[in-house]
Design a protein around this motif. Structure first.
Motif, short mmCIF file in Angstrom:
data_model
loop_
_atom_site.label_atom_id
_atom_site.label_comp_id
_atom_site.label_asym_id
_atom_site.label_seq_id
_atom_site.Cartn_x
_atom_site.Cartn_y
_atom_site.Cartn_z
N LYS A 78 0.85 -1.18 0.00
CA LYS A 78 0.00 0.00 0.00
C LYS A 78 0.89 1.23 0.00
CE LYS A 78 -3.95 2.27 2.15
NZ LYS A 78 -4.96 2.24 3.22
N SER A 81 0.30 7.99 1.62
CA SER A 81 -0.69 8.98 1.21
C SER A 81 -0.11 9.91 0.16
CB SER A 81 -1.14 9.78 2.44
OG SER A 81 -2.10 10.75 2.07
N GLY A 82 -0.87 10.07 -0.93
CA GLY A 82 -0.42 10.94 -2.01
C GLY A 82 0.31 10.21 -3.12
N LYS A 84 1.01 6.49 -5.49
CA LYS A 84 0.28 5.36 -6.06
C LYS A 84 1.26 4.24 -6.41
CE LYS A 84 -3.71 7.81 -7.97
NZ LYS A 84 -4.56 8.02 -9.16
N ARG A 125 -3.66 2.64 -5.13
CA ARG A 125 -2.85 2.71 -3.91
C ARG A 125 -2.46 1.33 -3.38
NH1 ARG A 125 -4.43 6.05 0.93
NH2 ARG A 125 -2.23 5.52 1.34
#
Length: 751
Positions: A78, A81-82, A84, A125
């Motif tokens: 994963k 945040s922000g 991919k 993500r």
């Protein structure tokens, strides 16, 4: 039977060195076989007679070489945040991980590319890499498991969340220190009961020898018979509990016979002839219950039952032979030093007073006597409190939900559970439980058109979040379609999805000529649960029916076995209620180490019915045979109840506490199935021994009076007389003692 066992007990006592040597040799042989056997692997799992199994068998035929028993791992990534997982840095990291895994092991069969297999979530993500191994999880080298974990840990340092799912990290179930604590508690109970370290050590030693032979034999035959890793754990759990209990009853009766003034060899023979008869029939009820699991027609469950039944049979044989042999070795030390001094002082006082042993003042009533008299004064109240109390505890059974454990039932502290959650969040709740729809288009004119029609029909139901295109075999006559339900694998909605797709099969066959079957792990679990439900009543009827007949032979009564069976049903339903409250509702879950609630294991109800019935009948046989013995020898029904509790309550209480301690030791196991079984059996023994057998049984017998021992004359003539109460043994010993014929005396001490 009592006479034969009496002779066997005396023989084992006299030939104790040969008997002990024989059992030690068997133990050494079993351990040697286990040590030389190949490493145990997971057993194959099949459910004959179900649609899911039929589909799996079809896939083996039409897709040769596609199915593999090798382990798999899903490395789930994963992005922070922000970011991919489609970013160049993420692709480079996954390529690096794949390369390290491939280069670091010769047991890896393949490593998938998530960008080529559409293994990236819609939001970009989350992605996963599937690692397929050539061998199963149990045969996977520790170095490969460490490499897998080290690779994931290294990837986490790059800022990604990395967890590992699948079965590659699966390990043998661990019971932790709980098992050892259970044995220690059993030892403490034995010391308190007997007041002698020697007497307490005998049941522990002989039980460990029996379990050692049983578990070592299972280990030696694990690969040959395809036995699962939990088979030996179950055999150890039940074998240890009944082994200690059976030995406890023989040793206790031996001490009672010594207290009556009999010589040691004679006391050993009488202990095996009387208590040993109860051990044989109690063991038979357990064996019947375990072997009866074969009627469910699930090979894994059948093998577990057979293996455990074999361990119980060994425990019975050890109680009848090794225990009297060991009694010959320990001599007077079977009583503690304090007890021996008290007995000598009492004998001196009687001699001084000019009294015989029979003329001695009556001893102060013990706790069992006082409790029996209390129940006899208030039988209705005791009966009502016991029945209503267990009935209230059984209420949660109405909310029982069944399933098989998967990574979603693992504690949140495990990487398998965290990987499961990441996949659910990234790909949908049903991603962890995909359905495999098999299209057998051999009878279709256009297999591809038939598969397309099946895809269209599944999509039209509106119960799936994704349906992947059909994949055909080389012959082009069979296809697989993967459907992702909208709900999680263990939800009732997913079960409805399976039934909905299966309901369309007849119509699709008539329109396309293709047969449609639904399989996959989720469908397999659903079929397994349904098979368990369907088999419960036939199994219950078979086991209870055979045991009812057995108990009718033992007690020469119709109502006593009926009361025993009804009491068992009450205790097992109450125990299931407690299991639901703890493992499904989460009540007191933290106390028992339940980190994750969920459906109750599908085999739990039928398994508890089998095992608990056998164990419950143990206490019924041990307690009520002493009452039957007193009644046959002339006591009134109420007096017989008091006599039974006077001689049996303390020992039955100790036996129940020991069994509860042993089973509770398995609650600390790492495997959720072992944990649930340990708790269920422990609480069931508690309810059955202390509520049903110690309260409800004497209350019912008090209300029935002489009617409790009623048996129609024609049935009495038809049933074999096994002489469990020892009436034939008493006549045999009296005649032999009065006879002056040397041949009679030789018969008395020969087998």
């Amino acid at each position: 039977m009592a006479t034969f066992l009496y002779k066997l007990g005396r023989f084992a006592f006299r030939r104790r060195r040969y008997v002990a040597l024989m059992w030690v040799a068997l133990l050494a042989l079993a351990i040697g076989g286990a040590a030389s056997a190949a490493t145990s692997t997971s057993s194959s799992f099949s459910i004959p007679g179900t649609e899911a199994q039929k589909a799996f068998d079809l896939l083996d035929q039409r897709f040769p070489g596609s199915s593999s028993d090798g382990a798999t791992a899903r490395i789930v990534f994963k992005a922070p945040s922000g970011d991919k997982m489609t970013d160049p840095a993420a692709k480079a990291e996954i390529k690096k991980v794949s390369g390290e895994l491939t280069d670091g092991s010769d047991q890896i069969k393949s490593v998938s590319d998530p960008y080529a297999t559409n293994a990236v979530s819609k939001n970009g993500r989350t992605a996963y890499v599937t690692v397929a191994y050539k061998v199963n999880a149990m045969a996977l080298k520790d170095a490969d498991k460490d490499s897998l974990q080290d690779t994931a840990t290294a990837a986490q340092k790059s800022g990604y969340t990395v967890e590992i799912g699948g079965d590659a990290l699966q390990a043998m179930p661990e019971t932790g220190s709980g098992e050892i604590i259970g044995v220690i508690l059993a030892g403490i109970v034995l010391v308190v009961t007997f007041g002698s370290l020697v007497a307490a050590g005998l049941p522990l030693l002989t039980a460990l020898i029996g379990v050692g032979i049983g578990v070592s034999s299972i280990t030696a035959l694990a690969n040959v018979l395809d036995l699962g890793s939990t088979t030996s754990t179950l055999a150890m759990m039940i074998g240890l509990a009944v082994g200690i209990d059976y030995a406890l009853f023989i040793v206790s009766r031996y001490r009672a016979e010594l207290a009556e003034g009999r010589e040691r060899e004679e006391a050993a023979g009488r202990a095996v002839g009387t208590a040993g008869s109860a051990v044989v029939f109690a063991g038979l009820t357990v064996v019947i219950a375990l072997v009866g699991l074969a009627v469910v027609n699930i090979p894994m469950l059948t093998k577990m039952g057979m293996a455990a039944a074999g361990t119980v049979a060994i425990a019975v044989l050890i109680a009848l032979t090794l225990i009297p042999a060991m009694l010959g070795f320990v001599g007077k030390r079977i009583h503690g030093r304090k007890a021996r001094k008290a007995a000598d002082a009492k004998k001196a006082d009687l001699t001084k007073a000019g009294l015989t042993k029979d003329e001695a003042p009556e001893a102060k009533p013990n706790m069992g006597t006082r409790w029996a008299r209390f129940v006899l004064r208030r039988p209705i109240w005791v009966l009502l409190v016991g029945v209503l109390g267990l009935g209230a505890i059984a209420i949660p059974v109405s909310s029982l939900e069944m399933g098989l454990p998967d990574d979603g039932s693992q504690p949140t502290s495990t990487t398998q559970r965290r990987a499961y959650d990441l996949l659910s969040d990234g790909f949908g709740a049903g991603f962890n439980g995909p359905l495999m729809v098999v299209v057998d288009a051999k009878g279709s004119d256009d297999p591809h058109a038939a598969a397309a029609e099946v895809e269209k029909k599944i999509n039209s139901l509106g119960v799936t979040s994704a349906v992947y295109p059909a994949a055909f075999n080389k012959a082009g006559d069979t296809a697989t379609i993967t459907a992702i339900p909208k709900w999680g694998p263990s939800s009732t909605q997913t079960e409805d999805v399976v039934h909905s797709i299966r309901a369309t099969a007849p119509g699709l066959k008539s329109s396309t000529g293709a047969e449609v079957l639904v399989t996959g792990s989720t469908a397999m679990n659903i079929d397994f649960s349904q098979k368990m439900n369907d088999a419960l009543l036939p199994y219950l009827a078979l086991v209870v029916g055979l045991a009812f007949l057995l108990l009718m032979i033992v007690f020469r009564s119709v109502l006593v076995p009926l009361k025993a069976a009804l009491g068992f049903l009450l205790s097992v339903v109450a125990a299931l209620g407690a299991v639901v409250a703890v493992f499904q509702w989460g009540w007191l879950g933290s106390l028992f180490g339940v980190e994750q609630t969920g459906p109750i294991m599908s085999m739990m109800p039928i398994f508890m019915v089998g095992v608990v019935f056998g164990l419950a009948m143990d206490y019924e046989v041990f307690l009520v045979t002493r009452m039957r013995e007193a009644y046959v020898h002339g006591e009134r029904p109420a007096e017989a109840i008091v006599t039974g509790f006077k001689h049996g309550a303390r020992v039955v209480t100790a036996a129940a506490v020991i069994m509860i301690a042993v089973f509770s030791g398995f609650i600390g196991a790492s495997d959720s199935m072992i944990k649930m079984i340990g708790f269920g059996l422990a609480i069931a023994v508690f309810f059955d021994a202390f509520v049903v057998r110690m309260a409800i049984v004497p209350a019912v017998l008090a209300l029935l009076g002489k009617r409790a021992w009623w048996l129609p004359r024609w049935l009495d003539r038809a049933l074999p007389n096994v002489d469990v109460e020892g009436e034939g043994l008493r006549k045999f010993t009296e005649q032999a003692a009065e006879s002056s014929d040397p041949d009679d005396k030789r018969e008395l001490i020969s087998v």
